[in-house]
Design a protein around this motif. Structure first.
Motif, PDB file in Angstrom:
ATOM      1  N   ARG A   1       0.821  -1.216   0.000  1.00  0.00           N
ATOM      2  CA  ARG A   1       0.000   0.000   0.000  1.00  0.00           C
ATOM      3  C   ARG A   1       0.848   1.257   0.000  1.00  0.00           C
ATOM      4  N   MET A   2       2.147   1.100   0.260  1.00  0.00           N
ATOM      5  CA  MET A   2       3.049   2.246   0.329  1.00  0.00           C
ATOM      6  C   MET A   2       3.800   2.493  -0.975  1.00  0.00           C
ATOM      7  N   ILE A   3       3.828   1.494  -1.870  1.00  0.00           N
ATOM      8  CA  ILE A   3       4.570   1.637  -3.127  1.00  0.00           C
ATOM      9  C   ILE A   3       3.920   2.718  -3.985  1.00  0.00           C
ATOM     10  N   GLY A   4       4.708   3.684  -4.376  1.00  0.00           N
ATOM     11  CA  GLY A   4       4.209   4.789  -5.200  1.00  0.00           C
ATOM     12  C   GLY A   4       3.691   5.964  -4.391  1.00  0.00           C
TER      13      GLY A   4
ATOM     14  N   LEU B   1       7.070   6.815   8.061  1.00  0.00           N
ATOM     15  CA  LEU B   1       6.254   6.581   9.259  1.00  0.00           C
ATOM     16  C   LEU B   1       5.947   5.097   9.436  1.00  0.00           C
ATOM     17  N   LEU B   2       5.649   4.420   8.330  1.00  0.00           N
ATOM     18  CA  LEU B   2       5.373   2.977   8.422  1.00  0.00           C
ATOM     19  C   LEU B   2       6.599   2.220   8.920  1.00  0.00           C
ATOM     20  N   SER B   3       7.755   2.484   8.296  1.00  0.00           N
ATOM     21  CA  SER B   3       8.946   1.732   8.683  1.00  0.00           C
ATOM     22  C   SER B   3       9.403   2.088  10.103  1.00  0.00           C
ATOM     23  N   PHE B   4       9.172   3.341  10.519  1.00  0.00           N
ATOM     24  CA  PHE B   4       9.506   3.686  11.905  1.00  0.00           C
ATOM     25  C   PHE B   4       8.605   2.921  12.875  1.00  0.00           C
TER      26      PHE B   4
END
Length: 288
Positions: free
Chosen positions: A87-90, A98-101
């Protein structure tokens, strides 16, 4: 410094650079090809080391420990890609950061619950213990030599898959134009999933292989994450060959910097990066 001591330091620098490449190549695939900023890459490096320690303690086999850490991290990468990352690609990089943190916080909390806060060590296989005696006072650990060989073999496999196989061709084509790749009927979303899982697995594999020459401790992936990003930028974003050259340069700079300029060793890597980027703003092998 005599020639033999210089050769030992050179070997240490190459070994460090090869391990760094193994970890950074996963980040190159995820960041350079998928365009996803994964700040949790260092956390997966730490997780690989902890998984190796836990499996080795349970089975008594270092080979099973490495294989188990690799398999578990790969499956975890597939699940994370399916649930979150696709859902984060693009999307904009802020959402990815924020997601990876958030993943860093979750992984660290799970690590604390499952493995605790203690520092651990992992024993290498019996046949890789001991040292090669170079002089009366100088020796070199056999496991470090084996680590160099293993990283070289893995680097060759990565190059072959990316440059010579149909999967690598699809990955490179998707990095150039993902919409066109989808229009040609290639299941690029499925490829994305395996590329992300492969990147995670490479980080965990690096942690598992380094565990016998380093202690396993909380936060061990923080410095590796920073250096991995330096390698990706230095080599050129998306270039696996550039990452290999950048990792070796950083490994040698860090090792010899600690020997000749110990008071400046912590900044020499970043001075190197700044100098290269002034000369080539897109990195050593980056596209203009």
């Amino acid at each position: 410094m005599d020639a033999l001591t210089f050769a030992v330091q050179l070997l240490n620098g190459v070994q460090y650079g090869l391990v760094l490449f193994l970890v950074a190549s996963g980040l190159t695939l995820v960041f350079g090809i998928l365009g996803v900023i994964n700040l949790a890459h260092g956390a997966f490096y730490m997780l690989g080391a902890y998984l190796a320690w836990a499996i080795a303690a349970y089975t008594g086999s270092f080979a099973l420990a490495v294989a188990g850490a690799l398999a578990i991290s790969f499956v975890l990468g597939i699940l994370l890609e399916e649930v979150f990352v696709k859902r984060m690609i693009g999307r904009d990089h802020l959402a990815q950061v924020l997601l990876s943190f958030g993943l860093i916080l979750v992984i660290d909390e799970v690590r604390q619950i499952v493995f605790g806060k203690d520092v651990h060590s992992v024993a290498p296989p019996d046949w890789l213990r001991g040292s090669i005696q170079l002089t009366d006072v100088l020796s070199y650990p056999i496991y470090r030599l084996a680590l160099c060989v293993a990283c070289l073999i893995l680097a060759c496999v990565i190059f072959y898959v990316i440059q010579k196989t149909r999967l690598g061709m699809v990955v490179r084509a998707g990095a150039e134009n993902r919409d066109m790749t989808r229009a040609l009927g290639i299941p690029f979303d499925l490829v994305n999933r395996y590329v992300f899982a492969g990147g995670i697995a490479l980080a965990a594999l690096g942690g598992a292989l380094v565990a016998p020459v380093s202690t396993v401790f909380p936060g061990m992936g923080d410095s590796m994450l920073i250096l991995s990003f330096v390698v990706v930028v230095l080599g050129g974003i998306g270039s696996v060959a550039g990452a290999a050259i950048g990792a070796l340069l950083i490994g040698l700079t860090d090792t010899f910097g600690k020997v000749f300029f110990p008071q400046f060793s912590s900044i020499l890597v970043y001075v190197l990066m700044a100098g290269v980027l002034l000369w080539r703003p897109n990195g050593l092998l980056g596209k203009s």
